[in-house]
Every structure is written in C-alpha cells, then in structure tokens.
Design a protein around this motif. Sequence first.
Motif: not given
Lengths: 377, 222
Positions: A160, A162, A257, A280-281
């Motif tokens: 994830g 971004s 993202t 990061a998520r």
Amino acid sequence: MTDSANRALLPAGLRDILPLDAEHEAQVVGRVMGFFAARGYERVKPPLIEFEDTLLDGAGAATASQCFRVMDPMSQRMMGVRADMTPQVARIAVTRLAGAPRPLRLCYAGQVLRVKGSQLRPERQFGQAGIELFGSDSAAADAEVAVLAAEALRALGVPGVSIDLSLPTLVPALLAGLDLDAGEALRGGLDHKDAAAVAASGGTAAPLLSALLASVGPAERALGILAGLDLPAAAAAERDRLAEVVALIQAAAPEVTLTIDPVENRGFEYHAGIGFTLFARNLSGELGRGGRYLAGGAEAATGATLFLDSVLAAAPLPEMPRRLFLPSGTPEGTARAVRADGWITVPGLEAAADPAAEAKRLNCRHYWAESGVKSVE
Amino acid sequence: MDDKLVIALPKGRILDEAMPLVRAAGIEPEAAFDDPKSRLLRFATNHPHIDIIRVRSFDVATFVAFGAAHLGIAGNDVLMEFDYPELYAPLDLGIGACRLSVAEPADLAATDDPRRWSHVRIATKYPEVTRRFFAERGVQAECVKLNGAMELAPSLGLCSRIVDLVSTGSTLKANGLKEVEVIADVTSRLIVNRAALKTRPGELTGWIERFRIARETADAAA
C-alpha cells in the motif's frame, strides 16, 4: 537502579539494534542500494561530520535546528554532525563532481543524528538511503525520483505505498501574485489544514486558499479542482508542472496511490519545486520524502530519501535464518558443504552430551549428526 | 492492524452536540453507545468497517495524531494545546462554541495593569497555550496544571489568574471571577490523521464531505 540497569540506559532516542533486526536493516539497505545502482545511480559516501557552514548551506539550512555541533580542535572551526545526507551529496555534486557529465545520478546510505526526535519518530539516530539527480529541471526528473523511491519500497514488499505530491512554491507564488504576505496564523492554518483558520486569516486570498485546501486528496480530484482555479501566472505554471508530473508518475507506477497536497509546506521550506512524501497504508509515519531544490544555491536538483527505521517497520519480516548446530569435532569439509547449501553454521566449542538440546539452547532448529541434518524437534 | 476506520469522539458536553452530525453523516453506533451503564469503550456501527471509540476530549487529539484513530472530533482549544503536526482540521463543525479566556478575581481586575507584568502564575488545563499566549506579550507564565475546578484556585490562593474555557460566564461569576482577555474562540473541528488521509484518500475525503454536507444541512435548518 541496579548497576546493570544503569549501564543499559541509553540517552533518549538512541537504541541498540539486536540480532535479526540489525541483519534485517543491513539487508534492506543492500537491497535498496542495489535497486538504485541498477538504475544508474552511483554510490557516494560523505563523512559523518563536516564543517557547519558547508553542511548547513542552501537546502541544508532546514536542518540547522536539528544539528549536533562540536568544535574542531584542529581547525578551530565549528563542525556539525549530519542530520540529513542530502546537503552533503549536493555539496559533492557541485564541488568535486562539478565536472561530471549531467544529468548526474548519485545514491547514498548512512546514519544521521538529530538533536530532537519528532513525535512520530522519537529516534534521534536513524538510517537514510536515497538518490539525488543533478542538472535537470525537467518534469521527467521530478517523476523519476518519486517513482524510483516508491518502487524501491514496493520491491522490498511494503504494501500500500502512496506518494503525496506537494507544491511548496504554490502558496508563496499565489500570495506574491496578490501582493500579500503569509502571516504566522495563515501559515499555521494551512499546515494544519484548518479550514476555519485559513478562512479567518487569508484576507483577500481566503477564497483561493480555501479552494486549495479543499483540493487536498486523491490526485485526479485535486487536479480537477486546481484546473478550475483562476491563479496568478507564476502559480498557474506551478500547477501545470504538477499535472505533467502526475501523468508521468501514473504511467510509470500505476499501482502506487497518488495524492496531492498543494499547501503542504512543513519540511519543504527550502524546496524549489515539486516535493513529495511517501506513506504506506496502516503506518502512521512517513517512509521518506524528497523534492526539487537548488544544489549549491544554483544547480537544478531533485532527490528522495528513505527513512530506514520507518521502512523496516513497514517491510515484511525476513525469513528466520536457517541455523545449523555443528557439534565440536565436525570436519571443516562438512561445515563448508552445508554452508554451500545455504545453512548458517554454529560450531560447538566443547563436546556436548546432547547435541539436540545444545542446538536448541543456541537458537538452532537443526543440528548435524550421523552425517545428516537433524531437526531438534 | 486491521483495516477498520476508527472514529474518536469526545466524552461529555460536546458529544451531545456532535452525535446529530455523526448520525446525519450516516454513522449509527450500536445501542450500547447510548446506554450510560455500558462499560464498553469501543463500539461497532451500522458500517461493518467503522468503529467508534469514546475517550476524553484531550485524548481524541492524541489517538488521531498517532494514527490509532483516523477521524475524530476535537475543539481547537485541544488542537492549540498539543499542536500535533500529524493532525489536520479540514472542517469546522460549528458546535461546542465557547472561548478560551484569562480570568481573575473581579476586585483585582479593577486595579490591574497587564502592561506592568513580567511574570504571572496561572492555573490552567492548557499550559502550552497559556505560555505561548503570554510569551507573545513578553510575559513569562508559570503554569499550575489543573484538570478541573480551575475557578477555585484564585479564592484559595493557589494563584491569582486562570485560563479556562468560558461559555456563558456564569461559573466565573459564581466564583467572583471576571473574564479579562479572550485567547481564542473555540469550536469543535472534524480532525483527521495526516497519514490516513494520504494512504486512504478516497475513503477519508468521502467522509469529510459527508460531514460537510451534514453541517450545511444542520445550518440550513437552524
């Protein structure tokens, strides 16, 4: 406090990194540097400490309040321990490598030391690994460093990833176009995305600034809102550049993202163009940041730095090492053969009555017995 | 860590004003949320991926700043006190309106000349804001941190001035105090964690938008 506890206590923000974690960090640094090297970035290694006036020159001024200083007894000049490696690499590029052909691509990894930790990164010493690209002010250069930093994280298995793009030059350009100054209240309001404070302190720029605030978010949506704003010429040029970079990043790294924050300024005070922050998520801290600046106050440059402590927290844990206990007396030829098979060998120094128990005690899940690898279970 | 979205809401006074907005935004907590006897701290909602936690108002800011909660509702008094860089306040909800003010005994206020101060001792729940406010005036503020009943401090000789939230001023009056200076006007804000906004942008801007519409609808009805 006991004597042993006394000896264990470290100053705030400093820590020992123990087995497995230390190895993990070294492996991550190796993989990141390999990733950058394979893409044409050549490694440089500046010293840990250097004269304050070169370390804090230009973009380095941003780290002035974070820098440990000592006096050099030899030259009697002040020296600073690096709080960030980018100014050092920029110094190398504009001095010793001034004659090297442009674009010049350099990479680096090392430890930095800071006077104070931040709320989310209390560490005062941590590792950095980064890239710098000198001699190009093109959108392609902006996109290249952002994409490489994000892709290096993805290659480590960070989920994830971004990129948050910011335009630290936009608000000053916009205010200059309207003959306004950014007061402290306005700057604070923009930093905290405090819509009410911006509306109250923005003066005649308030409607434009509020629209900028509302555009913070996913890249597509933000570009749509920004495109509809009537900006002064200089600010409009910044916006068009941003759109160009977004298109390049989306084409090169469609899985990442992408968000836009046109008013972000904190940490970008000395940037001369597009900046970015990596997240990061499910991780609350920044994994890295970068952006465009002027190396030595003159040469176009852009770069990215990864913060290794955050990267390690985000990267998946490494596999447990395969440790094999070799009882005392195991022939060296055997040891060499099993190492060639990928085992880490842990030799016994004295004869052990129960090699399985000894292996377990030494944190090995396998041991060598009767010409074969046996599990301790 | 799971992928649930966590919303932090403050206990007490502001919660009653905040819940209509939360509900108008389409978030309905489970029944235990409204049960005063419930010992739960974390509540499920009608959205399976959204939970609500109910904590002290100062802790809302801390939970959201560290990313333990993603969205929250907090007054700008709390935001000013902590000045967390990881907090964004994209929406003024317009609820919980009051003032953060300096107050002192009424008879002292009659003769006091603030220009002559170099040092003041102040009882407050907001030592950071207080220190900053007086420092800007060149006055050193020595803060005594209290968590409540600030109004008692001057009459018992703990200090002569307090910095506290004032809404109607009746508590001050009942304790013989007079509001002498307003530090800030306070309302509650929708706050969001910076990293969460960057990594889950679609989801969080969507919720900010729903709260914005809820607030505008409430304003239109008022």
